[in-house]
Design an enzyme around this catalytic site. Structure first.
Site, PDB file in Angstrom:
ATOM      1  N   HIS A 307       0.847  -1.187   0.000  1.00  0.00           N
ATOM      2  CA  HIS A 307       0.000   0.000   0.000  1.00  0.00           C
ATOM      3  C   HIS A 307       0.879   1.232   0.000  1.00  0.00           C
ATOM      4  CE1 HIS A 307      -3.190   2.808   1.067  1.00  0.00           C
ATOM      5  NE2 HIS A 307      -4.017   1.885   0.632  1.00  0.00           N
ATOM      6  N   ASP A 364      -8.026  -5.032   0.081  1.00  0.00           N
ATOM      7  CA  ASP A 364      -8.580  -5.897  -0.958  1.00  0.00           C
ATOM      8  C   ASP A 364      -8.200  -7.357  -0.819  1.00  0.00           C
ATOM      9  OD1 ASP A 364     -10.025  -3.999  -2.327  1.00  0.00           O
ATOM     10  OD2 ASP A 364      -8.270  -3.277  -3.412  1.00  0.00           O
TER      11      ASP A 364
HETATM   12  N1  ACO Z   1       4.134  -7.759  -4.885  1.00  0.00           N
HETATM   13  C1  ACO Z   1       5.485  -7.765  -5.054  1.00  0.00           C
HETATM   14  N2  ACO Z   1       6.255  -6.685  -4.884  1.00  0.00           N
HETATM   15  C2  ACO Z   1       5.669  -5.539  -4.531  1.00  0.00           C
HETATM   16  C3  ACO Z   1       4.272  -5.445  -4.347  1.00  0.00           C
HETATM   17  C4  ACO Z   1       3.492  -6.609  -4.527  1.00  0.00           C
HETATM   18  N3  ACO Z   1       2.162  -6.585  -4.361  1.00  0.00           N
HETATM   19  N4  ACO Z   1       3.945  -4.175  -4.008  1.00  0.00           N
HETATM   20  C5  ACO Z   1       5.103  -3.491  -3.982  1.00  0.00           C
HETATM   21  N5  ACO Z   1       6.145  -4.311  -4.298  1.00  0.00           N
HETATM   22  C6  ACO Z   1       7.575  -3.948  -4.309  1.00  0.00           C
HETATM   23  C7  ACO Z   1       7.939  -3.137  -5.542  1.00  0.00           C
HETATM   24  O1  ACO Z   1       8.366  -3.978  -6.597  1.00  0.00           O
HETATM   25  C8  ACO Z   1       9.055  -2.276  -5.008  1.00  0.00           C
HETATM   26  O2  ACO Z   1      10.214  -3.061  -4.886  1.00  0.00           O
HETATM   27  P1  ACO Z   1      11.685  -2.401  -5.148  1.00  0.00           P
HETATM   28  O3  ACO Z   1      11.845  -1.361  -4.073  1.00  0.00           O
HETATM   29  O4  ACO Z   1      12.628  -3.550  -5.023  1.00  0.00           O
HETATM   30  O5  ACO Z   1      11.644  -1.827  -6.519  1.00  0.00           O
HETATM   31  C9  ACO Z   1       8.610  -1.952  -3.579  1.00  0.00           C
HETATM   32  O6  ACO Z   1       7.798  -3.077  -3.189  1.00  0.00           O
HETATM   33  C10 ACO Z   1       7.791  -0.663  -3.435  1.00  0.00           C
HETATM   34  O7  ACO Z   1       6.691  -0.748  -4.327  1.00  0.00           O
HETATM   35  P2  ACO Z   1       6.115   0.472  -5.128  1.00  0.00           P
HETATM   36  O8  ACO Z   1       5.427  -0.032  -6.352  1.00  0.00           O
HETATM   37  O9  ACO Z   1       7.168   1.527  -5.314  1.00  0.00           O
HETATM   38  O10 ACO Z   1       5.063   1.028  -4.089  1.00  0.00           O
HETATM   39  P3  ACO Z   1       3.888   1.995  -4.420  1.00  0.00           P
HETATM   40  O11 ACO Z   1       3.584   2.704  -3.174  1.00  0.00           O
HETATM   41  O12 ACO Z   1       4.182   2.796  -5.635  1.00  0.00           O
HETATM   42  O13 ACO Z   1       2.694   0.995  -4.824  1.00  0.00           O
HETATM   43  C11 ACO Z   1       0.825  -0.450  -4.697  1.00  0.00           C
HETATM   44  C12 ACO Z   1       1.666   0.630  -3.990  1.00  0.00           C
HETATM   45  C13 ACO Z   1       0.407   0.044  -6.094  1.00  0.00           C
HETATM   46  C14 ACO Z   1      -0.432  -0.706  -3.887  1.00  0.00           C
HETATM   47  C15 ACO Z   1       1.679  -1.739  -4.839  1.00  0.00           C
HETATM   48  O14 ACO Z   1       2.032  -2.219  -3.554  1.00  0.00           O
HETATM   49  C16 ACO Z   1       0.965  -2.848  -5.627  1.00  0.00           C
HETATM   50  O15 ACO Z   1       1.049  -2.862  -6.851  1.00  0.00           O
HETATM   51  N6  ACO Z   1       0.221  -3.783  -4.928  1.00  0.00           N
HETATM   52  C17 ACO Z   1      -0.542  -4.790  -5.605  1.00  0.00           C
HETATM   53  C18 ACO Z   1      -1.865  -4.220  -6.110  1.00  0.00           C
HETATM   54  C19 ACO Z   1      -2.843  -3.955  -4.984  1.00  0.00           C
HETATM   55  O16 ACO Z   1      -3.089  -4.782  -4.112  1.00  0.00           O
HETATM   56  N7  ACO Z   1      -3.473  -2.761  -5.051  1.00  0.00           N
HETATM   57  C20 ACO Z   1      -4.486  -2.344  -4.085  1.00  0.00           C
HETATM   58  C21 ACO Z   1      -3.986  -1.259  -3.190  1.00  0.00           C
HETATM   59  S1  ACO Z   1      -5.201  -0.843  -2.001  1.00  0.00           S
HETATM   60  C22 ACO Z   1      -6.281   0.116  -2.824  1.00  0.00           C
HETATM   61  O17 ACO Z   1      -5.997   0.806  -3.737  1.00  0.00           O
HETATM   62  C23 ACO Z   1      -7.646   0.091  -2.402  1.00  0.00           C
END
Ligand code: ACO
Length: 428
Positions: A307, A364
């Site tokens: 998140h 979610d």
């Molecule tokens: N699975 C694997 N790796 C992940 C995940 C995941 N679900 N989420 C983040 N990471 C990793 C990224 O690859 C990144 O790694 P790095 O530092 O080695 O490059 C690090 O964790 C940080 O991730 P970011 O994408 O920079 O974090 P951001 O804050 O931009 O994204 C998000 C947040 C979009 C929610 C992300 O965690 C994600 O894609 N999750 C899966 C989709 C999801 O469940 N979305 C619902 C969110 S809740 C809502 O909107 C109601």
């Protein structure tokens, strides 16, 4: 004494005011930065940018705190109803008994949808994704209610638009599902409350008696409350940005629905169940999927994990996880997907990759498991989220308009060609 940040650019220093919110969170006010220094800030994804001051929702991602208008969500989810919470979020205070009765009556009386909107709905292919259909139908309100087009018209006109969208969205959502399965549209039954009415429109078979299961209604009430508002997330920022051009409430909410649809935002609830189903079909082992999620050459992400603001846990996910187990037990549903979810969560929370990046289950991760147990089809999961989020979008749009905020218009750093002369096609 007001705090000040000092910025030093090439030996010249500039003072920037620091502003503080009611929960002591602080921000450097850079609104005059460009006029004073010629520089802008850059922050892709707005990871570190506050776009507004707001009095609706407070959240502390480190401590896992979330409250609407000061009331903690666990208390609201436990004791309140979705309509009462909607009133709180939109108008700022919990309603008195009289105010709630009046609000409920106004919403109930407007639950019917114009027959011509039904014709538009029926002209979509029955297999169209309901989020696309609903986004279009909400925009169509601007044609059916032209009085809603001007957001500066009057407070009464705006309020009517608010009540109307809250009232009609469940009907449209249920009709979209009815259309998908080829069933005639179930009309609202205004003797029922908001949630029960929606459930009946979704599932009742015409000419058969239908009794709403209180376990299902209670679970849905909780889920909608937990989704009702979440400050400046992707869809809410979209609603505010669209509304900042003085576009109507309906156009702004339609844009919010589209933003919510994406799998990185509200669409994650559908993506989580599809992922868990794939794991089940693949033999149920979570290890392979954890490895895929960690592999930077693999686009797969663990859906429902991570998140932007919660870095310890998502307080909504905690409540929903508990509710998921309770609802399945009460309804006598045995869903292997819940076991896979628990196993995957446990394995991820023990894995260094997820620990290092502070990746926890979000709202979610378990909500889809409950929706499934309630009989809601997968493609409707994100619609449930949109229905829950309506009061949040409305309140944020209303706040932005009442504060007379300027049009949203970020800047950029240009990285393209420098100016060059046009070349005739024959010479390229
Ligand atoms: N699975 C694997 N790796 C992940 C995940 C995941 N679900 N989420 C983040 N990471 C990793 C990224 O690859 C990144 O790694 P790095 O530092 O080695 O490059 C690090 O964790 C940080 O991730 P970011 O994408 O920079 O974090 P951001 O804050 O931009 O994204 C998000 C947040 C979009 C929610 C992300 O965690 C994600 O894609 N999750 C899966 C989709 C999801 O469940 N979305 C619902 C969110 S809740 C809502 O909107 C109601």
């Amino acid at each position: 004494m007001a705090e000040i940040a000092t910025l030093n650019i090439n030996g010249k220093s500039y003072e920037l005011p620091i502003i503080e919110g009611t929960e002591n969170e602080k921000a450097i006010d850079i609104s005059k930065l460009r006029s004073e220094t010629g520089l802008i800030t850059i922050d892709p994804g707005f990871k570190n940018t506050g776009s507004t001051k707001s009095s609706i929702t407070f959240l502390d991602g480190e401590k896992g705190i979330l409250s609407y208008r000061g009331y903690p969500i666990d208390q609201l989810a436990e004791k309140s109803t979705f309509l009462e919470v909607s009133y709180l979020i939109i108008y700022g205070e919990l309603p008195t008994e009289e105010q709630l009765a009046d609000f409920t009556r106004r919403v109930q009386r407007r639950s019917l949808v114009h027959e011509d909107i039904k014709k538009i709905l029926h002209s979509f292919p029955s297999n169209a994704h309901p989020m696309g259909v609903l986004s279009s139908l909400v925009t169509s309100f601007t044609a059916f209610y032209p009085g809603s087009l001007d957001p500066n018209r009057s407070a009464e006109a705006v309020d009517l638009s608010i009540v109307r969208i809250l009232a009609k969205f469940p009907t449209l959502a249920a009709w979209t599902y009815n259309n998908q399965i080829g069933r005639q549209a179930n009309y609202p039954d205004n003797r029922l409350d908001y949630i029960a009415n929606f459930i009946k429109m979704m599932f009742a078979v015409p000419s058969e008696e239908y009794k709403v299961d209180p376990v299902v209604a209670d679970a849905l009430n909780k889920l909608l409350i937990l989704h009702a508002e979440h400050e400046q997330n992707c869809s809410t920022s979209t609603v505010r940005l669209v509304g900042s051009s003085h576009a109507s409430l309906y156009s702004s909410i339609s844009a919010g629905i589209s933003a919510l649809w994406g799998p990185l935002h509200g669409g994650a609830n559908q993506a989580v169940i599809e992922m868990l189903e794939n794991i089940r079909k693949d033999g149920g082992g979570s290890k392979k999927y954890l490895e895929k999620a960690k592999d930077k050459n693999d686009p797969f992400r663990l859906m429902g994990f991570g998140h932007r603001v919660y870095k310890n846990f998502d307080p909504r996910a905690k409540i929903i996880k508990k509710a998921a187990h309770g609802v399945l037990k009460k309804l006598g549903v045995q869903d292997p997907v819940l076991e896979i979810a628990s196993e995957l969560e446990k394995a991820a929370l023990e894995d260094q990759y997820f620990v290092d990046r502070k990746l926890y289950p979000n709202v979610d991760f378990y909500s889809g498991v409950i929706y499934r147990a309630l009989g809601i089809p997968t493609e409707m999961f994100t619609v449930m989220f949109a229905m829950g989020r309506l009061p949040g979008w409305i309140a944020q749009w209303k706040e932005m308009r009442e504060n007379n905020e300027p049009i949203g218009r970020p800047r950029q750093i240009y990285t393209g060609y420098n100016t060059r002369d046009y070349v005739e096609p024959s010479k390229r």
